[in-house]
Design a protein around this motif. Structure first.
Motif, short mmCIF file in Angstrom:
data_model
loop_
_atom_site.label_atom_id
_atom_site.label_comp_id
_atom_site.label_asym_id
_atom_site.label_seq_id
_atom_site.Cartn_x
_atom_site.Cartn_y
_atom_site.Cartn_z
N ALA A 157 -6.15 4.70 -4.60
CA ALA A 157 -5.79 4.83 -3.18
C ALA A 157 -5.41 6.27 -2.87
CB ALA A 157 -4.64 3.89 -2.85
N ALA A 158 -4.66 6.91 -3.78
CA ALA A 158 -4.27 8.30 -3.56
C ALA A 158 -5.51 9.19 -3.54
CB ALA A 158 -3.29 8.74 -4.64
N GLN A 159 -6.46 8.95 -4.44
CA GLN A 159 -7.68 9.76 -4.47
C GLN A 159 -8.51 9.54 -3.21
OE1 GLN A 159 -9.83 9.06 -8.06
NE2 GLN A 159 -8.33 10.10 -9.36
N ALA B 198 4.20 2.07 -1.74
CA ALA B 198 4.66 1.15 -0.70
C ALA B 198 3.48 0.55 0.05
CB ALA B 198 5.58 1.87 0.26
N ALA B 199 2.49 1.35 0.36
CA ALA B 199 1.31 0.87 1.08
C ALA B 199 0.51 -0.12 0.22
CB ALA B 199 0.45 2.03 1.53
N ALA B 200 0.34 0.16 -1.07
CA ALA B 200 -0.43 -0.69 -1.99
C ALA B 200 0.29 -2.04 -2.18
CB ALA B 200 -0.64 0.00 -3.32
N ARG B 201 1.61 -1.98 -2.30
CA ARG B 201 2.37 -3.24 -2.47
C ARG B 201 2.29 -4.09 -1.21
NH1 ARG B 201 6.70 -0.01 -5.41
NH2 ARG B 201 5.98 -0.23 -7.55
N ALA C 183 3.54 9.87 -3.85
CA ALA C 183 3.37 8.71 -4.72
C ALA C 183 4.16 7.51 -4.20
CB ALA C 183 3.80 9.04 -6.14
N ALA C 184 5.33 7.73 -3.62
CA ALA C 184 6.15 6.63 -3.09
C ALA C 184 5.47 6.01 -1.88
CB ALA C 184 7.54 7.15 -2.71
N ASP C 185 4.86 6.82 -1.02
CA ASP C 185 4.15 6.28 0.16
C ASP C 185 2.95 5.45 -0.29
OD1 ASP C 185 5.93 7.48 1.83
OD2 ASP C 185 4.69 9.31 2.11
#
Length: 161
Positions: A135-137, A154-157, A149-151
């Motif tokens: 998701a970050a990539q 939270a979005a993935a969870r 990384a925290a954002d």
């Protein structure tokens, strides 16, 4: 021939016949009749004794047969009792072995379930890590900047729920 002159000879011949008949009767029959009676009585008593001993032998054989049959029945009953006891003992042993095997299987199933739960948690953690990195990539490729990384976590969870 004087022998055939029946007119003069008949009565004296008849008298001599009676004399000889009486001599033979009393001489032979009277002498042998008591002996014959004793033989008949001895034979009758012997037959009675033989019949009595045969009846005793038959009674003994009948008693022996009854005792034998009772022994056979008792032996069969004892064998049935031993068979039932052996079956009960074998059944108890089999049940004990089955209980031990079931307990061992329950322990192994619990261990396998725990290992499976651990592997699932580990796989989910790895999938989550891979999903966060992917998701970050993706966001970085689309926007040109890498999100925090925290954002991303939270979005993935939020999406995985």
């Amino acid at each position: 021939m004087p022998q055939f002159d029946f007119a003069h000879v008949f009565w004296p011949q008849l008298a001599w016949l009676a004399v000889f008949f009486v001599i033979l009767y009393f001489g032979i029959v009277q002498a042998t009749l008591p002996k014959l009676g004793r033989v008949m009585e001895a034979r009758e008593s012997q037959m009675k004794a033989d019949l009595a001993s045969a009846e005793q032998a038959k009674a003994a054989a009948d008693k022996f047969a009854a005792d034998y049959d009772a022994g056979i029945v008792a032996a069969q009953d004892a064998a049935r009792a031993q068979l039932m006891a052996a079956r009960g003992s074998a059944s108890t042993q089999v049940e004990a072995r089955l209980a031990a095997a079931n307990a061992a299987l329950d322990v192994r199933a619990a261990q396998a379930a725990a290992a499976l739960g651990a592997a699932k948690a580990s796989a989910l953690a790895e999938v989550e890590a891979v999903a966060l990195d992917a998701a970050a990539q993706i966001v970085e490729k689309l926007t040109g900047t890498r999100p925090a990384a925290a954002d991303v976590a939270a979005a993935a969870r939020a999406v995985m729920r």
